[in-house]
Design an enzyme around this catalytic site. Structure first.
Site, PDB file in Angstrom:
ATOM      1  N   ARG A 115       9.900 111.622  37.737  1.00 23.17           N
ATOM      2  CA  ARG A 115       9.978 111.725  36.280  1.00 23.17           C
ATOM      3  C   ARG A 115      10.839 112.888  35.838  1.00 23.17           C
ATOM      4  O   ARG A 115      11.032 113.079  34.632  1.00 23.17           O
ATOM      5  CB  ARG A 115       8.579 111.940  35.726  1.00 23.17           C
ATOM      6  CG  ARG A 115       7.922 110.673  35.227  1.00 23.17           C
ATOM      7  CD  ARG A 115       6.517 111.054  34.812  1.00 23.17           C
ATOM      8  NE  ARG A 115       6.022 110.270  33.737  1.00 23.17           N
ATOM      9  CZ  ARG A 115       5.210 109.219  33.920  1.00 23.17           C
ATOM     10  NH1 ARG A 115       4.881 108.811  35.110  1.00 23.17           N
ATOM     11  NH2 ARG A 115       4.747 108.580  32.870  1.00 23.17           N
TER      12      ARG A 115
ATOM     13  N   ARG B 131      -3.063  98.173  24.661  1.00 18.37           N
ATOM     14  CA  ARG B 131      -3.379  97.970  26.082  1.00 18.37           C
ATOM     15  C   ARG B 131      -4.872  98.161  26.376  1.00 18.37           C
ATOM     16  O   ARG B 131      -5.519  99.047  25.836  1.00 18.37           O
ATOM     17  CB  ARG B 131      -2.581  98.954  26.941  1.00 18.37           C
ATOM     18  CG  ARG B 131      -3.003  98.906  28.422  1.00 18.37           C
ATOM     19  CD  ARG B 131      -2.042  99.607  29.329  1.00 18.37           C
ATOM     20  NE  ARG B 131      -1.759 100.957  28.931  1.00 18.37           N
ATOM     21  CZ  ARG B 131      -0.806 101.695  29.472  1.00 18.37           C
ATOM     22  NH1 ARG B 131      -0.041 101.189  30.431  1.00 18.37           N
ATOM     23  NH2 ARG B 131      -0.604 102.926  29.065  1.00 18.37           N
TER      24      ARG B 131
ATOM     25  N   ARG C  80       4.335 110.886  24.423  1.00 22.64           N
ATOM     26  CA  ARG C  80       4.783 110.506  25.768  1.00 22.64           C
ATOM     27  C   ARG C  80       6.198 109.928  25.720  1.00 22.64           C
ATOM     28  O   ARG C  80       7.012 110.152  26.617  1.00 22.64           O
ATOM     29  CB  ARG C  80       3.813 109.489  26.372  1.00 22.64           C
ATOM     30  CG  ARG C  80       2.483 110.117  26.787  1.00 22.64           C
ATOM     31  CD  ARG C  80       1.372 109.098  26.884  1.00 22.64           C
ATOM     32  NE  ARG C  80       1.627 108.053  27.842  1.00 22.64           N
ATOM     33  CZ  ARG C  80       1.069 106.842  27.786  1.00 22.64           C
ATOM     34  NH1 ARG C  80       0.227 106.536  26.814  1.00 22.64           N
ATOM     35  NH2 ARG C  80       1.355 105.952  28.692  1.00 22.64           N
TER      36      ARG C  80
ATOM     37  N   ARG D 108      -7.112 103.447  27.608  1.00 16.87           N
ATOM     38  CA  ARG D 108      -6.755 104.748  28.168  1.00 16.87           C
ATOM     39  C   ARG D 108      -6.728 105.807  27.067  1.00 16.87           C
ATOM     40  O   ARG D 108      -6.244 105.542  25.962  1.00 16.87           O
ATOM     41  CB  ARG D 108      -5.369 104.660  28.833  1.00 16.87           C
ATOM     42  CG  ARG D 108      -5.454 104.388  30.312  1.00 16.87           C
ATOM     43  CD  ARG D 108      -4.135 104.099  30.946  1.00 16.87           C
ATOM     44  NE  ARG D 108      -3.075 105.067  30.687  1.00 16.87           N
ATOM     45  CZ  ARG D 108      -1.856 104.984  31.206  1.00 16.87           C
ATOM     46  NH1 ARG D 108      -1.551 103.973  32.018  1.00 16.87           N
ATOM     47  NH2 ARG D 108      -0.939 105.877  30.925  1.00 16.87           N
TER      48      ARG D 108
ATOM     49  N   LYS E 173       6.079  98.869  33.837  1.00 18.20           N
ATOM     50  CA  LYS E 173       6.246  99.291  35.240  1.00 18.20           C
ATOM     51  C   LYS E 173       5.030  98.891  36.074  1.00 18.20           C
ATOM     52  O   LYS E 173       5.158  98.374  37.177  1.00 18.20           O
ATOM     53  CB  LYS E 173       6.447 100.816  35.329  1.00 18.20           C
ATOM     54  CG  LYS E 173       7.638 101.334  34.541  1.00 18.20           C
ATOM     55  CD  LYS E 173       7.801 102.843  34.659  1.00 18.20           C
ATOM     56  CE  LYS E 173       6.648 103.661  34.124  1.00 18.20           C
ATOM     57  NZ  LYS E 173       6.416 103.538  32.669  1.00 18.20           N
TER      58      LYS E 173
HETATM   59  P1  AP5 Z   1       2.172  98.495  31.608  1.00 14.47           P
HETATM   60  O1  AP5 Z   1       2.636  97.611  32.692  1.00 14.47           O
HETATM   61  O2  AP5 Z   1       0.816  99.109  31.725  1.00 14.47           O
HETATM   62  O3  AP5 Z   1       3.285  99.586  31.277  1.00 14.47           O
HETATM   63  P2  AP5 Z   1       3.731 100.894  32.081  1.00 14.47           P
HETATM   64  O4  AP5 Z   1       5.212 100.987  32.009  1.00 14.47           O
HETATM   65  O5  AP5 Z   1       3.099 100.913  33.441  1.00 14.47           O
HETATM   66  O6  AP5 Z   1       3.104 101.979  31.109  1.00 14.47           O
HETATM   67  P3  AP5 Z   1       2.288 103.309  31.402  1.00 14.47           P
HETATM   68  O7  AP5 Z   1       1.757 103.765  30.074  1.00 14.47           O
HETATM   69  O8  AP5 Z   1       1.272 103.143  32.494  1.00 14.47           O
HETATM   70  O9  AP5 Z   1       3.403 104.249  31.871  1.00 14.47           O
HETATM   71  P4  AP5 Z   1       3.410 105.744  31.800  1.00 14.47           P
HETATM   72  O10 AP5 Z   1       4.631 106.024  32.574  1.00 14.47           O
HETATM   73  O11 AP5 Z   1       3.325 106.405  30.487  1.00 14.47           O
HETATM   74  O12 AP5 Z   1       1.976 106.158  32.408  1.00 14.47           O
HETATM   75  P5  AP5 Z   1       1.531 106.697  33.810  1.00 14.47           P
HETATM   76  O13 AP5 Z   1       0.208 106.118  34.091  1.00 14.47           O
HETATM   77  O14 AP5 Z   1       2.618 106.573  34.816  1.00 14.47           O
HETATM   78  O15 AP5 Z   1       2.236  97.659  30.230  1.00 14.47           O
HETATM   79  C1  AP5 Z   1       1.856  98.261  29.003  1.00 14.47           C
HETATM   80  C2  AP5 Z   1       1.254  97.187  28.084  1.00 14.47           C
HETATM   81  O16 AP5 Z   1       2.263  96.245  27.735  1.00 14.47           O
HETATM   82  C3  AP5 Z   1       0.118  96.365  28.716  1.00 14.47           C
HETATM   83  O17 AP5 Z   1      -0.821  96.093  27.728  1.00 14.47           O
HETATM   84  C4  AP5 Z   1       0.807  95.077  29.184  1.00 14.47           C
HETATM   85  O18 AP5 Z   1      -0.098  93.969  29.156  1.00 14.47           O
HETATM   86  C5  AP5 Z   1       1.890  94.936  28.132  1.00 14.47           C
HETATM   87  N1  AP5 Z   1       3.102  94.293  28.638  1.00 14.47           N
HETATM   88  C6  AP5 Z   1       3.696  94.503  29.841  1.00 14.47           C
HETATM   89  N2  AP5 Z   1       4.813  93.753  29.947  1.00 14.47           N
HETATM   90  C7  AP5 Z   1       4.927  93.076  28.774  1.00 14.47           C
HETATM   91  C8  AP5 Z   1       5.889  92.156  28.259  1.00 14.47           C
HETATM   92  N3  AP5 Z   1       6.960  91.762  28.979  1.00 14.47           N
HETATM   93  N4  AP5 Z   1       5.708  91.669  27.014  1.00 14.47           N
HETATM   94  C9  AP5 Z   1       4.636  92.058  26.255  1.00 14.47           C
HETATM   95  N5  AP5 Z   1       3.697  92.916  26.695  1.00 14.47           N
HETATM   96  C10 AP5 Z   1       3.837  93.428  27.928  1.00 14.47           C
HETATM   97  O19 AP5 Z   1       1.394 108.264  33.527  1.00 14.47           O
HETATM   98  C11 AP5 Z   1       0.378 108.780  32.690  1.00 14.47           C
HETATM   99  C12 AP5 Z   1       0.468 110.300  32.659  1.00 14.47           C
HETATM  100  O20 AP5 Z   1       0.306 110.831  33.989  1.00 14.47           O
HETATM  101  C13 AP5 Z   1       1.809 110.889  32.200  1.00 14.47           C
HETATM  102  O21 AP5 Z   1       1.883 110.957  30.788  1.00 14.47           O
HETATM  103  C14 AP5 Z   1       1.792 112.263  32.860  1.00 14.47           C
HETATM  104  O22 AP5 Z   1       0.943 113.148  32.169  1.00 14.47           O
HETATM  105  C15 AP5 Z   1       1.139 111.990  34.202  1.00 14.47           C
HETATM  106  N6  AP5 Z   1       2.119 111.656  35.258  1.00 14.47           N
HETATM  107  C16 AP5 Z   1       2.219 110.476  35.953  1.00 14.47           C
HETATM  108  N7  AP5 Z   1       3.223 110.540  36.835  1.00 14.47           N
HETATM  109  C17 AP5 Z   1       3.780 111.773  36.713  1.00 14.47           C
HETATM  110  C18 AP5 Z   1       4.882 112.425  37.334  1.00 14.47           C
HETATM  111  N8  AP5 Z   1       5.618 111.809  38.266  1.00 14.47           N
HETATM  112  N9  AP5 Z   1       5.182 113.675  36.932  1.00 14.47           N
HETATM  113  C19 AP5 Z   1       4.458 114.315  36.001  1.00 14.47           C
HETATM  114  N10 AP5 Z   1       3.405 113.759  35.340  1.00 14.47           N
HETATM  115  C20 AP5 Z   1       3.073 112.492  35.707  1.00 14.47           C
END
Ligand code: AP5
Length: 221
Positions: free
Chosen positions: A88, A127, A172, A161, A13
């Site tokens: 979410r 990552r 997660r 991270r 994402k």
């Molecule tokens: P990346 O693009 O970083 O993936 P992502 O989907 O953004 O993953 P996140 O871990 O950031 O998502 P998340 O939803 O868990 O975390 P968030 O920060 O929102 O890619 C991942 C890896 O794969 C990278 O190394 C990249 O290079 C690689 N990659 C990408 N595409 C690829 C491909 N096609 N092929 C191969 N490799 C690839 O949330 C973190 C925490 O915040 C949550 O756990 C929660 O506690 C809190 N939080 C955030 N938002 C909310 C909400 N709305 N409500 C409640 N809690 C929340």
């Protein structure tokens, strides 16, 4: 255009949202990034959020809704935004519809990125992130030029991270299955969901997303 990127942790994402927002001139709104930023500043909300994030759990709906309400009303979000990580939960999705409705706006599309769970664990545990621009790299799949520093911020050492250790990553993914995946049905019912396979190269996934968005563009104001 107002767009939600929905999908499990590690599906891409942030990677895809960053590229799309830059290309289109839309604001990228990453709630995870906003929370990590608040935590690094040590505010009471940020410190409480860090406890939830480190445990792989979601932060409270009212906190998240307040943050997104404020952020989406900023001037850079006027011409469009990409939401990465919000909504979410069903209450967050309801609140998003209500806040846009109050402003005479609507959500144009929800792209649901998917990938097999073991692939997601491999992506998360490999990552690395730039502490300055937050660009995501991967130790094997997408290393930076020297493997240690960001390509765009050459003095910034890439960091891991805290929630990318395997146990927390798996937690997660479980939280996603239980609390967030029902949103797919929520948006499918209202004709806003488009499923996009998140496997293959970053360019291949981006191409699929662009195809979907280009096809919808004529119907989108
Ligand atoms: P990346 O693009 O970083 O993936 P992502 O989907 O953004 O993953 P996140 O871990 O950031 O998502 P998340 O939803 O868990 O975390 P968030 O920060 O929102 O890619 C991942 C890896 O794969 C990278 O190394 C990249 O290079 C690689 N990659 C990408 N595409 C690829 C491909 N096609 N092929 C191969 N490799 C690839 O949330 C973190 C925490 O915040 C949550 O756990 C929660 O506690 C809190 N939080 C955030 N938002 C909310 C909400 N709305 N409500 C409640 N809690 C929340």
């Amino acid at each position: 255009m107002r767009l939600v990127l929905l999908g499990p942790p590690g599906v891409g994402k942030g990677t895809q949202g960053r590229r799309l927002a830059a290309e289109k001139g839309w604001a990228l709104i990453s709630t995870g990034e906003m929370l990590r930023d608040a935590a690094s500043k040590g505010s009471p909300m940020g410190l409480e959020a860090r406890r939830q994030m480190d445990a792989g759990l979601l932060v409270a709906d009212d906190v998240m809704i307040g943050l997104v309400r404020e952020r989406t009303s900023q001037p850079d979000a006027c011409s469009g935004f990409v939401l990465d990580g919000f909504p979410r939960t069903v209450p967050q999705a309801d609140a998003l519809d209500a806040m846009l409705d109050e402003r005479g706006m609507r959500l144009d599309a929800v792209l649901y990125l998917t990938a097999p769970e073991e692939e997601l664990v491999t992506r998360l545990t490999g990552r690395l992130e730039c502490p300055v621009c937050k660009r995501a790299y991967h130790r094997v799949n997408a290393p930076s030029r020297d493997g240690v520093h960001c390509d765009d911020h050459v003095s910034a050492a890439l960091i891991e991270r805290a929630d990318d250790v395997e146990d927390t990553a798996r937690k997660r993914l479980e939280v996603f299955r239980m609390q967030t995946s029902p949103l797919a049905e929520y948006y499918r019912r209202t004709g806003r969901l488009v499923e996009v396979p998140g496997v293959g190269s970053v360019d291949a996934v981006y191409g699929r997303m662009r195809q979907v968005l280009d096809a919808r563009q004529p119907t989108i104001g």
